[in-house]
Design a protein around this motif. Structure first.
Motif, PDB file in Angstrom:
ATOM      1  N   ALA A 205      19.890   1.826   2.785  1.00 20.56           N
ATOM      2  CA  ALA A 205      20.314   1.016   1.632  1.00 20.56           C
ATOM      3  C   ALA A 205      19.212   0.095   1.130  1.00 20.56           C
ATOM      4  O   ALA A 205      19.230  -0.336  -0.028  1.00 20.56           O
ATOM      5  N   ASP A 206      18.240  -0.211   1.993  1.00 19.78           N
ATOM      6  CA  ASP A 206      17.172  -1.136   1.607  1.00 19.78           C
ATOM      7  C   ASP A 206      15.855  -0.417   1.298  1.00 19.78           C
ATOM      8  O   ASP A 206      14.799  -1.064   1.226  1.00 19.78           O
ATOM      9  N   ALA A 207      15.908   0.901   1.120  1.00 21.69           N
ATOM     10  CA  ALA A 207      14.678   1.673   0.911  1.00 21.69           C
ATOM     11  C   ALA A 207      13.888   1.192  -0.300  1.00 21.69           C
ATOM     12  O   ALA A 207      12.659   1.339  -0.348  1.00 21.69           O
ATOM     13  N   MET A 208      14.582   0.597  -1.275  1.00 18.69           N
ATOM     14  CA  MET A 208      13.933   0.214  -2.530  1.00 18.69           C
ATOM     15  C   MET A 208      13.635  -1.281  -2.627  1.00 18.69           C
ATOM     16  O   MET A 208      13.272  -1.783  -3.690  1.00 18.69           O
ATOM     17  N   LYS A 209      13.760  -2.004  -1.509  1.00 16.07           N
ATOM     18  CA  LYS A 209      13.586  -3.458  -1.530  1.00 16.07           C
ATOM     19  C   LYS A 209      12.234  -3.876  -2.089  1.00 16.07           C
ATOM     20  O   LYS A 209      12.112  -4.901  -2.770  1.00 16.07           O
ATOM     21  N   ASN A 210      11.198  -3.117  -1.783  1.00 20.89           N
ATOM     22  CA  ASN A 210       9.841  -3.495  -2.204  1.00 20.89           C
ATOM     23  C   ASN A 210       9.297  -2.597  -3.305  1.00 20.89           C
ATOM     24  O   ASN A 210       8.081  -2.527  -3.505  1.00 20.89           O
ATOM     25  N   TRP A 211      10.197  -1.918  -4.037  1.00 20.83           N
ATOM     26  CA  TRP A 211       9.743  -0.971  -5.051  1.00 20.83           C
ATOM     27  C   TRP A 211       9.110  -1.685  -6.239  1.00 20.83           C
ATOM     28  O   TRP A 211       9.583  -2.731  -6.695  1.00 20.83           O
ATOM     29  N   SER A 212       8.024  -1.099  -6.732  1.00 19.53           N
ATOM     30  CA  SER A 212       7.454  -1.509  -8.016  1.00 19.53           C
ATOM     31  C   SER A 212       6.710  -0.313  -8.584  1.00 19.53           C
ATOM     32  O   SER A 212       6.224   0.549  -7.826  1.00 19.53           O
ATOM     33  N   LEU A 213       6.624  -0.245  -9.880  1.00 19.28           N
ATOM     34  CA  LEU A 213       5.915   0.861 -10.514  1.00 19.28           C
ATOM     35  C   LEU A 213       4.438   0.812 -10.162  1.00 19.28           C
ATOM     36  O   LEU A 213       3.795   1.867  -9.992  1.00 19.28           O
ATOM     37  N   ALA A 214       3.896  -0.377  -9.986  1.00 29.27           N
ATOM     38  CA  ALA A 214       2.483  -0.510  -9.630  1.00 29.27           C
ATOM     39  C   ALA A 214       2.214   0.109  -8.252  1.00 29.27           C
ATOM     40  O   ALA A 214       1.224   0.835  -8.062  1.00 29.27           O
ATOM     41  N   SER A 215       3.103  -0.154  -7.279  1.00 30.84           N
ATOM     42  CA  SER A 215       2.895   0.425  -5.944  1.00 30.84           C
ATOM     43  C   SER A 215       3.078   1.935  -5.975  1.00 30.84           C
ATOM     44  O   SER A 215       2.387   2.666  -5.257  1.00 30.84           O
ATOM     45  N   THR A 216       3.991   2.415  -6.810  1.00 32.77           N
ATOM     46  CA  THR A 216       4.184   3.855  -6.973  1.00 32.77           C
ATOM     47  C   THR A 216       2.904   4.509  -7.475  1.00 32.77           C
ATOM     48  O   THR A 216       2.497   5.570  -6.986  1.00 32.77           O
ATOM     49  N   LYS A 217       2.245   3.871  -8.416  1.00 33.46           N
ATOM     50  CA  LYS A 217       0.993   4.422  -8.953  1.00 33.46           C
ATOM     51  C   LYS A 217      -0.123   4.370  -7.915  1.00 33.46           C
ATOM     52  O   LYS A 217      -0.969   5.267  -7.851  1.00 33.46           O
ATOM     53  N   ASP A 218      -0.125   3.338  -7.075  1.00 32.21           N
ATOM     54  CA  ASP A 218      -1.119   3.261  -5.995  1.00 32.21           C
ATOM     55  C   ASP A 218      -0.918   4.398  -4.996  1.00 32.21           C
ATOM     56  O   ASP A 218      -1.882   5.041  -4.560  1.00 32.21           O
ATOM     57  N   ILE A 219       0.335   4.628  -4.624  1.00 31.61           N
ATOM     58  CA  ILE A 219       0.648   5.723  -3.696  1.00 31.61           C
ATOM     59  C   ILE A 219       0.216   7.055  -4.292  1.00 31.61           C
ATOM     60  O   ILE A 219      -0.317   7.922  -3.597  1.00 31.61           O
ATOM     61  N   ALA A 220       0.424   7.213  -5.584  1.00 26.69           N
ATOM     62  CA  ALA A 220       0.087   8.480  -6.254  1.00 26.69           C
ATOM     63  C   ALA A 220      -1.401   8.793  -6.132  1.00 26.69           C
ATOM     64  O   ALA A 220      -1.787   9.966  -6.026  1.00 26.69           O
ATOM     65  N   GLN A 221      -2.246   7.792  -6.112  1.00 24.66           N
ATOM     66  CA  GLN A 221      -3.679   8.046  -5.972  1.00 24.66           C
ATOM     67  C   GLN A 221      -3.992   8.628  -4.600  1.00 24.66           C
ATOM     68  O   GLN A 221      -4.799   9.562  -4.474  1.00 24.66           O
ATOM     69  N   THR A 222      -3.355   8.077  -3.572  1.00 27.77           N
ATOM     70  CA  THR A 222      -3.514   8.650  -2.226  1.00 27.77           C
ATOM     71  C   THR A 222      -3.002  10.087  -2.194  1.00 27.77           C
ATOM     72  O   THR A 222      -3.631  10.971  -1.586  1.00 27.77           O
ATOM     73  N   GLN A 223      -1.876  10.328  -2.835  1.00 31.40           N
ATOM     74  CA  GLN A 223      -1.313  11.681  -2.866  1.00 31.40           C
ATOM     75  C   GLN A 223      -2.255  12.671  -3.550  1.00 31.40           C
ATOM     76  O   GLN A 223      -2.377  13.827  -3.117  1.00 31.40           O
ATOM     77  N   LYS A 224      -2.943  12.230  -4.587  1.00 33.08           N
ATOM     78  CA  LYS A 224      -3.905  13.105  -5.262  1.00 33.08           C
ATOM     79  C   LYS A 224      -5.085  13.431  -4.344  1.00 33.08           C
ATOM     80  O   LYS A 224      -5.567  14.572  -4.318  1.00 33.08           O
ATOM     81  N   ASP A 225      -5.540  12.433  -3.582  1.00 29.54           N
ATOM     82  CA  ASP A 225      -6.606  12.695  -2.609  1.00 29.54           C
ATOM     83  C   ASP A 225      -6.142  13.717  -1.572  1.00 29.54           C
ATOM     84  O   ASP A 225      -6.894  14.629  -1.187  1.00 29.54           O
ATOM     85  N   LEU A 226      -4.905  13.573  -1.105  1.00 36.97           N
ATOM     86  CA  LEU A 226      -4.387  14.457  -0.063  1.00 36.97           C
ATOM     87  C   LEU A 226      -4.208  15.885  -0.572  1.00 36.97           C
ATOM     88  O   LEU A 226      -4.512  16.849   0.137  1.00 36.97           O
ATOM     89  N   ILE A 227      -3.733  16.047  -1.798  1.00 33.80           N
ATOM     90  CA  ILE A 227      -3.503  17.398  -2.308  1.00 33.80           C
ATOM     91  C   ILE A 227      -4.836  18.102  -2.574  1.00 33.80           C
ATOM     92  O   ILE A 227      -4.949  19.328  -2.412  1.00 33.80           O
ATOM     93  N   GLU A 228      -5.881  17.343  -2.934  1.00 33.46           N
ATOM     94  CA  GLU A 228      -7.209  17.941  -3.063  1.00 33.46           C
ATOM     95  C   GLU A 228      -7.718  18.414  -1.702  1.00 33.46           C
ATOM     96  O   GLU A 228      -8.286  19.497  -1.578  1.00 33.46           O
ATOM     97  N   SER A 229      -7.517  17.589  -0.669  1.00 32.49           N
ATOM     98  CA  SER A 229      -7.914  17.963   0.685  1.00 32.49           C
ATOM     99  C   SER A 229      -7.190  19.232   1.122  1.00 32.49           C
ATOM    100  O   SER A 229      -7.791  20.147   1.706  1.00 32.49           O
ATOM    101  N   ALA A 230      -5.895  19.299   0.824  1.00 35.42           N
ATOM    102  CA  ALA A 230      -5.101  20.480   1.180  1.00 35.42           C
ATOM    103  C   ALA A 230      -5.649  21.731   0.489  1.00 35.42           C
ATOM    104  O   ALA A 230      -5.766  22.798   1.106  1.00 35.42           O
ATOM    105  N   PHE A 231      -6.002  21.593  -0.786  1.00 34.73           N
ATOM    106  CA  PHE A 231      -6.527  22.752  -1.515  1.00 34.73           C
ATOM    107  C   PHE A 231      -7.817  23.261  -0.888  1.00 34.73           C
ATOM    108  O   PHE A 231      -7.999  24.471  -0.710  1.00 34.73           O
ATOM    109  N   HIS A 232      -8.712  22.368  -0.504  1.00 41.85           N
ATOM    110  CA  HIS A 232      -9.968  22.790   0.115  1.00 41.85           C
ATOM    111  C   HIS A 232      -9.738  23.467   1.467  1.00 41.85           C
ATOM    112  O   HIS A 232     -10.462  24.393   1.845  1.00 41.85           O
TER     113      HIS A 232
END
Length: 472
Positions: A205-232
């Motif tokens: 129920a508290d999964a979204m306590k610290n949600w913000s669009l800014a943090s979502t965008k920060d996480i997305a950058q890490t995800q892009k790094d990871l998916i590039e690593s996976a492709f290689h």
């Protein structure tokens, strides 16, 4: 979970910007506030689906098939006395308590009856998808299970051990290293990426306590790094599945499309519209699955699948591996282990595996792992099957979990003795005695390896698998 699920206003306004026209916000909020249906996955490394259905009926469990996973079922069971996690069947690894939509990524990876020799699970803990992949591989080939968070590695290993997985090599790294360290090494890769967890509010129920669009965008950058690593790290012709338990396009479609934009013609999207009946309800125009909580009455999830169609230069790294601490057994040593294991426990060493030694410990490695041994450092490989001593071998618990089957001879335990066993205590099977190491079973399935001491079987259950209360 309940009506008190925390859904930030900023998040709800954000959802309104990308919610498909076929869905509405009222249903979305209502679904987030409903209790999550409990679901399990049958572990076919241990038991067939038909045999499990019979056990479920005996236990009074009502099962409903999950359409995207042949081994998956929603379950209705009375847990007032014994939680499902404390049943003998769960502790023996016959099933895994796993959220239904969490079963989608491995199902998508193996969609089309694909067979893979080498698979990478880049973010593996706690092990639900790792053990699902191992079962889909039938413990063949090699499955590299990586987990960045050191605190989660222990539970990952415990679940791998409980479920009888023998083809895993574990590692503990930031998964961004794989593209440079093991370029074009894997036939298939699952990247169930670290994410904001927007889809998990029905169980937290508290999964979204610290949600913000800014943090979502920060996480997305890490995800892009990871998916590039996976492709290689993926072989040309190989399959990659990217998934999250998030809902925002920033972590999902935008990351998936980043892969195609970065590598162009070297990657193509595999549509998941035919993955299961009614998959089109969640299929995006690109062929991804964007599952909202109300779509299938589950957690929210996103799944994208790709095929690597061309090579691309991988990052270069300088490797310092140090001395590899294992040595392969000689032909004579291997023959002796195989013979002793057969004579003492009536167990055969699986095909496509090799025996290695570290000090006095004997390990069984997947044969398909060997090309990676000089290229990467793993924290744990295969299974430890024995400790060597002057008079022979002391067999280990993973022989019981990973190398036995329903035909394996074992000492049957009563319900009371089985409870004692799972609590780490020695047992005295009525009217029986013996000598040497012996498997013990309950209700027809192997639950451990012990040693006769007169009329007592000394408990050999590893400490991390011992339970102390609320047992069946």
């Amino acid at each position: 979970m309940h009506a008190n699920v925390y859904l930030p206003e900023d998040f709800l306004r954000h959802v309104e910007t990308f919610l498909p026209s076929t869905l509405n916000m009222e249903d979305f909020i209502a679904a987030c506030q409903r209790p999550l249906r409990k679901s399990i996955r049958v572990n076919t490394l241990k038991i067939s689906i038909d045999d499990f259905l019979q056990k479920a009926q005996t236990n009074g469990w009502a099962l409903t098939a999950i359409p995207w996973c042949e081994e998956g079922f929603w379950i209705e069971a009375d847990e007032n006395i014994v939680p499902l996690g404390n049943t003998a069947e769960h502790m023996a690894g016959l099933f895994y308590i796993q959220e239904a939509s969490s079963m989608l990524p491995p199902s998508a990876l193996f969609f089309g009856d694909e067979k893979f020799e080498a698979v990478l699970d880049m973010a593996a803990a706690p092990g639900s998808k790792t053990t699902q992949i191992a079962a889909l591989m039938n413990n063949e080939g090699v499955l590299v299970a990586n987990e960045f968070a050191a605190s989660r590695v222990k539970v990952l290993h415990a679940n791998i051990e409980r479920c009888g997985v023998s083809n895993v090599a574990m590692s503990n790294y930031d998964a961004r290293v794989f593209g440079g360290w093991l370029p074009e090494q894997f036939d298939a890769i699952l990247l169930d990426a670290p994410c904001s967890g927007e889809g998990t509010v029905r169980k937290d129920a508290d999964a979204m306590k610290n949600w913000s669009l800014a943090s979502t965008k920060d996480i997305a950058q890490t995800q892009k790094d990871l998916i590039e690593s996976a492709f290689h790290a993926l072989k040309v012709g190989g399959s990659l599945v990217y998934s999250t338990c998030a809902l925002s396009p920033e972590e999902n479609q935008q990351v998936a499309l980043h892969l195609t934009q970065t590598f162009g013609d070297a990657v193509e999207i595999t549509s998941l519209q035919q993955l299961f009946p009614d998959a089109e309800k969640a299929t995006t125009q690109e062929g991804f699955l964007h599952v909202f909580p109300q779509t299938y009455d589950s957690e929210g999830f996103f799944i994208a699948k790709f095929k690597k169609t061309g090579t691309h230069p991988a990052p270069t790294v300088k490797k310092r591996l140090g001395k590899f601490p294992f040595q392969p057994l000689t032909r004579k040593e291997s023959s002796d282990v195989v013979t002793q294991l057969q004579q003492a426990m009536s167990i055969s060493v699986p095909q496509h595996s090799t025996l290695w030694k570290r000090d006095h410990d004997i390990w069984l490695f997947p044969e398909a792992l060997e090309p990676m041994l000089g290229e990467f450092r793993f924290s744990r490989m295969g299974i430890k099957i024995a400790e060597q001593h002057k008079k022979g071998y002391r067999w280990q618990h993973q022989v019981a979990t990973a190398l036995t089957n329903t035909d394996t001879t074992a000492v049957p335990l009563s319900k009371e003795d089985a409870r004692e066993w799972f609590m780490g205590r020695d047992v005295r099977p009525e009217g029986l005695s013996g000598k040497g190491e012996v498997f013990v079973s309950y209700n027809g399935f192997i639950i451990g390896l012990g040693k006769w001491v007169g009329n007592r079987v000394k408990n050999g259950l590893p400490r991390e698998l011992v339970r102390d209360k609320n047992l069946f």
